[in-house]
Motif scaffolding. Structure first.
Motif, mmCIF file in Angstrom:
data_model
loop_
_atom_site.group_PDB
_atom_site.id
_atom_site.type_symbol
_atom_site.label_atom_id
_atom_site.label_comp_id
_atom_site.label_asym_id
_atom_site.label_seq_id
_atom_site.Cartn_x
_atom_site.Cartn_y
_atom_site.Cartn_z
ATOM 1 N N GLY A 141 -22.818 20.305 -41.953
ATOM 2 C CA GLY A 141 -23.456 19.041 -42.187
ATOM 3 C C GLY A 141 -23.422 17.558 -41.471
ATOM 4 N N ALA A 142 -24.101 18.211 -40.023
ATOM 5 C CA ALA A 142 -24.145 17.294 -39.304
ATOM 6 C C ALA A 142 -25.188 15.780 -39.609
ATOM 7 N N SER A 143 -25.095 15.191 -38.712
ATOM 8 C CA SER A 143 -26.095 13.941 -39.327
ATOM 9 C C SER A 143 -27.027 13.867 -38.183
ATOM 10 N N ASP A 144 -27.870 13.050 -38.976
ATOM 11 C CA ASP A 144 -28.932 12.935 -38.155
ATOM 12 C C ASP A 144 -28.279 12.983 -36.246
ATOM 13 N N GLN A 145 -27.896 12.234 -36.033
ATOM 14 C CA GLN A 145 -26.355 11.215 -34.551
ATOM 15 C C GLN A 145 -26.457 12.558 -33.790
ATOM 16 N N GLU A 146 -25.746 12.985 -34.899
ATOM 17 C CA GLU A 146 -25.385 14.328 -34.239
ATOM 18 C C GLU A 146 -26.487 15.351 -33.504
ATOM 19 N N MET A 147 -27.428 15.485 -34.284
ATOM 20 C CA MET A 147 -28.071 16.470 -33.852
ATOM 21 C C MET A 147 -29.074 16.433 -33.198
ATOM 22 N N ARG A 148 -29.694 14.864 -32.787
ATOM 23 C CA ARG A 148 -30.601 14.267 -31.252
ATOM 24 C C ARG A 148 -29.379 14.276 -31.004
ATOM 25 N N GLY A 149 -28.046 13.935 -30.580
ATOM 26 C CA GLY A 149 -27.092 13.968 -29.480
ATOM 27 C C GLY A 149 -27.190 16.211 -28.605
ATOM 28 N N ILE A 150 -27.438 17.537 -29.538
ATOM 29 C CA ILE A 150 -27.541 18.278 -29.151
ATOM 30 C C ILE A 150 -28.831 18.355 -28.633
ATOM 31 N N ILE A 151 -30.137 17.549 -29.340
ATOM 32 C CA ILE A 151 -30.941 18.305 -28.098
ATOM 33 C C ILE A 151 -31.032 17.140 -26.610
ATOM 34 N N ALA A 152 -30.614 15.829 -27.313
ATOM 35 C CA ALA A 152 -30.609 15.453 -25.764
ATOM 36 C C ALA A 152 -29.730 15.960 -24.891
ATOM 37 N N LYS A 153 -28.675 16.561 -25.017
ATOM 38 C CA LYS A 153 -28.325 17.401 -24.161
ATOM 39 C C LYS A 153 -28.680 18.882 -23.383
ATOM 40 N N HIS A 186 -36.407 32.651 -39.157
ATOM 41 C CA HIS A 186 -36.177 31.109 -38.304
ATOM 42 C C HIS A 186 -34.790 31.493 -37.350
ATOM 43 N N ARG A 187 -33.884 31.875 -38.319
ATOM 44 C CA ARG A 187 -32.876 31.988 -37.180
ATOM 45 C C ARG A 187 -32.601 32.509 -36.193
ATOM 46 N N GLN A 188 -32.857 33.523 -36.263
ATOM 47 C CA GLN A 188 -33.048 35.239 -35.884
ATOM 48 C C GLN A 188 -34.267 35.100 -34.721
ATOM 49 N N ALA A 189 -35.302 34.450 -35.353
ATOM 50 C CA ALA A 189 -36.251 34.014 -33.786
ATOM 51 C C ALA A 189 -35.550 33.194 -32.201
ATOM 52 N N ALA A 190 -34.937 31.921 -33.255
ATOM 53 C CA ALA A 190 -34.732 30.926 -32.505
ATOM 54 C C ALA A 190 -33.660 31.522 -31.316
ATOM 55 N N ALA A 191 -32.719 32.710 -32.236
ATOM 56 C CA ALA A 191 -30.944 33.126 -31.737
ATOM 57 C C ALA A 191 -31.723 33.836 -30.874
ATOM 58 N N THR A 192 -33.265 34.225 -30.366
ATOM 59 C CA THR A 192 -33.516 35.420 -29.625
ATOM 60 C C THR A 192 -34.271 34.503 -28.613
ATOM 61 N N GLY A 193 -34.988 33.817 -28.800
ATOM 62 C CA GLY A 193 -36.041 33.032 -28.393
ATOM 63 C C GLY A 193 -35.505 31.238 -28.067
ATOM 64 N N GLY A 194 -35.010 31.300 -27.982
ATOM 65 C CA GLY A 194 -34.582 29.588 -28.115
ATOM 66 C C GLY A 194 -35.431 28.962 -28.935
ATOM 67 N N LEU A 232 -36.241 24.957 -25.494
ATOM 68 C CA LEU A 232 -34.451 25.205 -24.855
ATOM 69 C C LEU A 232 -33.629 26.951 -25.256
ATOM 70 N N PRO A 233 -33.031 27.042 -24.857
ATOM 71 C CA PRO A 233 -32.398 28.586 -24.614
ATOM 72 C C PRO A 233 -31.832 28.559 -25.539
ATOM 73 N N PRO A 234 -31.136 29.763 -26.544
ATOM 74 C CA PRO A 234 -31.329 29.809 -27.392
ATOM 75 C C PRO A 234 -29.565 29.298 -27.660
ATOM 76 N N GLU A 235 -28.615 29.316 -27.256
ATOM 77 C CA GLU A 235 -28.117 28.458 -27.158
ATOM 78 C C GLU A 235 -28.263 26.956 -28.002
ATOM 79 N N TYR A 236 -29.116 26.084 -28.232
ATOM 80 C CA TYR A 236 -29.481 25.036 -28.440
ATOM 81 C C TYR A 236 -30.294 25.382 -29.566
ATOM 82 N N ALA A 237 -30.407 25.926 -30.520
ATOM 83 C CA ALA A 237 -31.305 26.686 -31.214
ATOM 84 C C ALA A 237 -29.680 26.660 -31.975
ATOM 85 N N GLN A 238 -29.076 28.043 -31.667
ATOM 86 C CA GLN A 238 -27.690 28.071 -32.662
ATOM 87 C C GLN A 238 -26.865 26.833 -31.876
ATOM 88 N N ARG A 239 -26.569 25.819 -31.877
ATOM 89 C CA ARG A 239 -26.019 24.992 -31.843
ATOM 90 C C ARG A 239 -26.380 24.306 -33.016
#
Length: 102
Positions: A58-70, A5-13, A43-50
């Motif tokens: 160990g990010a919180s749900d709020q932090e994960m939502r912030g990445i998606i929101a950005k 999953h990580r490899q797929a996301a890193a290349t395809g988003g 979202l592009p691969p850099e967001y998947a990586q983030r």
């Protein structure tokens, strides 16, 4: 499986489908009223990586939502720089559902 999953996301988003209330801060004279939207955004691969890095750290749900929101701000609301350049912040609140696909 996790590595695949990580490899797929890193290349395809990553594709995020959600129904949630989006709020935003925008330039004077524009609406900033939050409202429910159903969005499916790739979202592009850099967001998947983030997201993977944040989860591993160990990010919180709020932090994960912030990445998606950005990502939604840059890809959907601003269309990669083609519009809504006065938009300074996007928040995801009141999530009905959120689905990620690699």
């Amino acid at each position: 499986r996790r590595r695949r999953h990580r490899q797929a996301a890193a290349t395809g988003g990553i594709t995020v489908e959600t129904r949630a209330r989006f709020g935003y801060t925008a330039a004077v004279g524009s609406t900033d009223d939050g409202r429910f939207r159903r969005l499916t955004v790739h979202l592009p691969p850099e967001y998947a990586q983030r997201l993977f890095d944040a989860r591993n750290d160990g990010a919180s749900d709020q932090e994960m939502r912030g990445i998606i929101a950005k990502g939604f701000k840059e890809v959907y609301f601003q269309d990669g720089g083609a519009r809504a350049m006065g938009l300074s912040d996007v928040e995801i609140n009141d999530i009905d559902y959120l689905d990620l696909d690699y």
